[in-house]
Design a protein around this motif. Structure first.
Motif, PDB file in Angstrom:
ATOM      1  N   GLU A 198       0.769  -1.093   0.052  1.00 52.42           N
ATOM      2  CA  GLU A 198      -0.095  -0.040  -0.136  1.00 52.42           C
ATOM      3  C   GLU A 198       0.872   1.316   0.036  1.00 52.42           C
ATOM      4  OE1 GLU A 198      -2.236  -3.318   1.588  1.00 52.42           O
ATOM      5  OE2 GLU A 198      -0.258  -2.580   1.962  1.00 52.42           O
ATOM      6  N   ALA A 199       1.975   1.339   0.768  1.00 54.52           N
ATOM      7  CA  ALA A 199       2.904   2.309   0.828  1.00 54.52           C
ATOM      8  C   ALA A 199       3.384   2.442  -0.644  1.00 54.52           C
ATOM      9  CB  ALA A 199       4.066   2.129   1.902  1.00 54.52           C
ATOM     10  N   SER A 246       5.951  18.508   5.218  1.00 55.48           N
ATOM     11  CA  SER A 246       4.579  19.150   5.396  1.00 55.48           C
ATOM     12  C   SER A 246       3.335  18.071   6.022  1.00 55.48           C
ATOM     13  CB  SER A 246       3.936  19.539   4.118  1.00 55.48           C
ATOM     14  OG  SER A 246       4.880  20.700   3.334  1.00 55.48           O
ATOM     15  N   VAL A 247       3.756  16.858   5.641  1.00 55.09           N
ATOM     16  CA  VAL A 247       2.673  15.810   5.674  1.00 55.09           C
ATOM     17  C   VAL A 247       3.401  14.502   5.900  1.00 55.09           C
ATOM     18  CG1 VAL A 247       0.539  16.966   5.312  1.00 55.09           C
ATOM     19  CG2 VAL A 247       1.634  15.401   3.677  1.00 55.09           C
ATOM     20  N   VAL A 248       2.966  13.767   6.753  1.00 50.73           N
ATOM     21  CA  VAL A 248       3.323  12.379   6.934  1.00 50.73           C
ATOM     22  C   VAL A 248       2.510  11.293   6.820  1.00 50.73           C
ATOM     23  CG1 VAL A 248       4.674  10.637   8.585  1.00 50.73           C
ATOM     24  CG2 VAL A 248       5.253  13.078   8.548  1.00 50.73           C
ATOM     25  N   VAL A 249       2.807  10.262   6.125  1.00 49.43           N
ATOM     26  CA  VAL A 249       1.786   9.034   5.829  1.00 49.43           C
ATOM     27  C   VAL A 249       2.516   7.823   6.496  1.00 49.43           C
ATOM     28  CG1 VAL A 249       0.635   7.545   4.659  1.00 49.43           C
ATOM     29  CG2 VAL A 249       0.541  10.186   4.049  1.00 49.43           C
ATOM     30  N   ASP A 250       2.082   7.260   7.617  1.00 51.37           N
ATOM     31  CA  ASP A 250       2.692   5.979   8.368  1.00 51.37           C
ATOM     32  C   ASP A 250       2.047   4.955   7.712  1.00 51.37           C
ATOM     33  OD1 ASP A 250       3.662   4.211   9.784  1.00 51.37           O
ATOM     34  OD2 ASP A 250       2.239   4.549  11.574  1.00 51.37           O
ATOM     35  N   ARG A 281      -2.544   7.272   9.155  1.00 52.99           N
ATOM     36  CA  ARG A 281      -2.235   5.811   9.262  1.00 52.99           C
ATOM     37  C   ARG A 281      -2.758   5.284   8.036  1.00 52.99           C
ATOM     38  NH1 ARG A 281       1.073   1.786   9.636  1.00 52.99           N
ATOM     39  NH2 ARG A 281      -0.012  -0.132  10.035  1.00 52.99           N
ATOM     40  N   LEU A 282      -2.024   4.660   7.055  1.00 52.93           N
ATOM     41  CA  LEU A 282      -2.425   3.827   6.074  1.00 52.93           C
ATOM     42  C   LEU A 282      -2.337   2.639   6.497  1.00 52.93           C
ATOM     43  CD1 LEU A 282      -3.272   3.138   3.394  1.00 52.93           C
ATOM     44  CD2 LEU A 282      -1.147   3.713   2.445  1.00 52.93           C
ATOM     45  N   ASP A 283      -3.505   1.864   6.862  1.00 55.84           N
ATOM     46  CA  ASP A 283      -3.577   0.418   7.661  1.00 55.84           C
ATOM     47  C   ASP A 283      -4.503  -0.500   6.888  1.00 55.84           C
ATOM     48  OD1 ASP A 283      -2.720  -1.197   9.432  1.00 55.84           O
ATOM     49  OD2 ASP A 283      -4.071  -0.369  11.108  1.00 55.84           O
ATOM     50  N   SER A 329      -6.988   7.635   9.996  1.00 52.90           N
ATOM     51  CA  SER A 329      -6.470   6.223   9.317  1.00 52.90           C
ATOM     52  C   SER A 329      -7.310   6.008   8.173  1.00 52.90           C
ATOM     53  CB  SER A 329      -6.631   5.073  10.440  1.00 52.90           C
ATOM     54  OG  SER A 329      -6.329   3.944   9.748  1.00 52.90           O
ATOM     55  N   VAL A 330      -6.775   5.565   7.168  1.00 54.04           N
ATOM     56  CA  VAL A 330      -7.438   4.888   6.021  1.00 54.04           C
ATOM     57  C   VAL A 330      -7.044   3.660   5.682  1.00 54.04           C
ATOM     58  CG1 VAL A 330      -8.112   7.409   5.061  1.00 54.04           C
ATOM     59  CG2 VAL A 330      -5.848   6.027   4.328  1.00 54.04           C
ATOM     60  N   GLY A 331      -7.803   2.856   4.697  1.00 47.53           N
ATOM     61  CA  GLY A 331      -7.329   1.413   4.318  1.00 47.53           C
ATOM     62  C   GLY A 331      -6.787   1.239   2.915  1.00 47.53           C
ATOM     63  N   SER A 332      -6.748   2.275   2.199  1.00 47.65           N
ATOM     64  CA  SER A 332      -6.026   2.178   0.784  1.00 47.65           C
ATOM     65  C   SER A 332      -5.167   3.393   0.500  1.00 47.65           C
ATOM     66  CB  SER A 332      -7.217   1.995  -0.170  1.00 47.65           C
ATOM     67  OG  SER A 332      -7.816   3.465  -0.278  1.00 47.65           O
ATOM     68  N   ALA A 333      -4.432   3.071  -0.597  1.00 44.87           N
ATOM     69  CA  ALA A 333      -3.562   4.050  -1.131  1.00 44.87           C
ATOM     70  C   ALA A 333      -4.302   5.267  -1.809  1.00 44.87           C
ATOM     71  CB  ALA A 333      -2.479   3.553  -2.318  1.00 44.87           C
ATOM     72  N   GLU A 334      -5.410   4.785  -2.281  1.00 41.96           N
ATOM     73  CA  GLU A 334      -6.137   6.033  -2.964  1.00 41.96           C
ATOM     74  C   GLU A 334      -6.854   7.046  -2.125  1.00 41.96           C
ATOM     75  OE1 GLU A 334      -5.457   2.691  -5.715  1.00 41.96           O
ATOM     76  OE2 GLU A 334      -6.671   2.890  -3.688  1.00 41.96           O
ATOM     77  N   GLU A 335      -7.100   6.289  -1.020  1.00 39.16           N
ATOM     78  CA  GLU A 335      -7.889   7.022   0.320  1.00 39.16           C
ATOM     79  C   GLU A 335      -6.734   7.943   0.883  1.00 39.16           C
ATOM     80  OE1 GLU A 335     -11.327   4.793   2.440  1.00 39.16           O
ATOM     81  OE2 GLU A 335      -9.550   3.698   1.992  1.00 39.16           O
ATOM     82  N   ALA A 336      -5.565   7.605   1.112  1.00 39.42           N
ATOM     83  CA  ALA A 336      -4.367   8.389   1.619  1.00 39.42           C
ATOM     84  C   ALA A 336      -4.142   9.196   0.876  1.00 39.42           C
ATOM     85  CB  ALA A 336      -3.067   7.301   1.833  1.00 39.42           C
ATOM     86  N   ALA A 337      -3.814   9.210  -0.738  1.00 36.81           N
ATOM     87  CA  ALA A 337      -3.680  10.254  -1.654  1.00 36.81           C
ATOM     88  C   ALA A 337      -4.724  11.423  -1.640  1.00 36.81           C
ATOM     89  CB  ALA A 337      -3.487   9.667  -3.323  1.00 36.81           C
ATOM     90  N   ALA A 338      -5.875  11.003  -1.351  1.00 35.11           N
ATOM     91  CA  ALA A 338      -6.956  12.126  -1.325  1.00 35.11           C
ATOM     92  C   ALA A 338      -6.491  12.711   0.062  1.00 35.11           C
ATOM     93  CB  ALA A 338      -8.328  11.514  -1.230  1.00 35.11           C
TER      94      ALA A 338
END
Length: 251
Positions: free
Chosen positions: A13-14, A68-72, A98-100, A232-241
């Motif tokens: 996902e990362a 500016s922002v961090v995605v774990d 958190r991308l989980d 927290s989100v569950g997908s790469a697409e949600e994290a990108a948004a």
């Protein structure tokens, strides 16, 4: 608005998020790996490997790179990095996501026993457990190393034998995603009677659980460690948004 996105990676996902972000202008993306895999799959763009030196080291890195922002998006069981990231971002006032990947859930045919530690898993191994597929991380073998009456099947991305390691084992060098046909054949070929694994979630490693259910095999599964509270989100697409929304808001 231009800025820097730090992705704490190590999962499919990362890497997917890094690929999405790399195709978008106006943002610098840094993809960070712990460095435990010798030949990791890397996305396009800037990458870094290795630890940060705890919370203080990560704070210093975030400031030097003007993040500016961090995605774990670390592995569900890489809990220390997640807590360090949460503390560093809180101290600096940076947003963190958190991308989980969703956890696995047992179905009617599954014979799962959930455990909180590998020591507990060892206790739950029955006298009938003689040929065990030990689907765990390379750094998690110590609790099983002293078991002299069990043969273990190990599977890692690299062929180097881990230390410590079980007394009796076979090591397969391979990496997912794995197919159901392949996992079914693997369990049968090695006459596996028990599966031990982590609740990693996702699709890349789910097939072994389906194959185990088909063969009626018991599964000892490690529960996920707790994570810091926060979005927290569950997908790469949600994290990108989520990342885009923070840059839009800042603009």
């Amino acid at each position: 608005m231009t800025g820097t996105v730090l992705i704490l990676g190590g999962t499919a996902e990362a890497a997917a998020l890094a690929r999405i972000m790399a195709d978008e202008r106006g943002r610098k993306v840094i993809y960070s790996l712990a460095g435990r895999t010798v030949t990791p799959r890397l996305p396009h763009g800037e990458t870094r490997t290795g630890g940060f030196g705890g919370v203080d080291g990560l704070k210093d890195y975030l400031q030097r790179q003007t993040v500016s922002v961090v995605v774990d998006a670390t592995h569900p069981f890489a809990s220390r990095m997640g807590w360090n990231a949460a503390q560093a971002c809180a101290a600096l006032g940076l947003p963190i996501l958190r991308l989980d990947r969703p956890q696995w859930e047992a179905g009617p045919a599954d014979r799962w026993t959930m455990v909180r530690s590998w020591d507990e898993a060892v206790i739950h191994l029955t006298p009938e457990s003689k040929r065990v597929f030990l689907a765990v991380g390379r750094q998690e073998l110590a609790p099983f190393a002293g078991l002299k009456d069990i043969w273990f099947l190990l599977r890692f991305a690299e062929s180097t034998a881990p230390q410590p390691r079980p007394a009796h084992f076979t090591l397969i060098a391979d990496r997912g995603p794995f197919t159901l046909d392949g996992e079914r054949a693997l369990l049968r070929e090695h006459a596996i009677d028990t599966l031990v694994c982590r609740n990693s979630g996702g699709t890349a490693a789910r097939a072994k659980l389906t194959a185990a259910a088909e063969l009626g095999l018991p599964v000892l599964m490690l529960r996920r460690p707790p994570r810091p509270e926060g979005p927290s989100v569950g997908s790469a697409e949600e994290a990108a948004a989520w990342v885009r929304s923070h840059f839009i808001d800042a603009h």
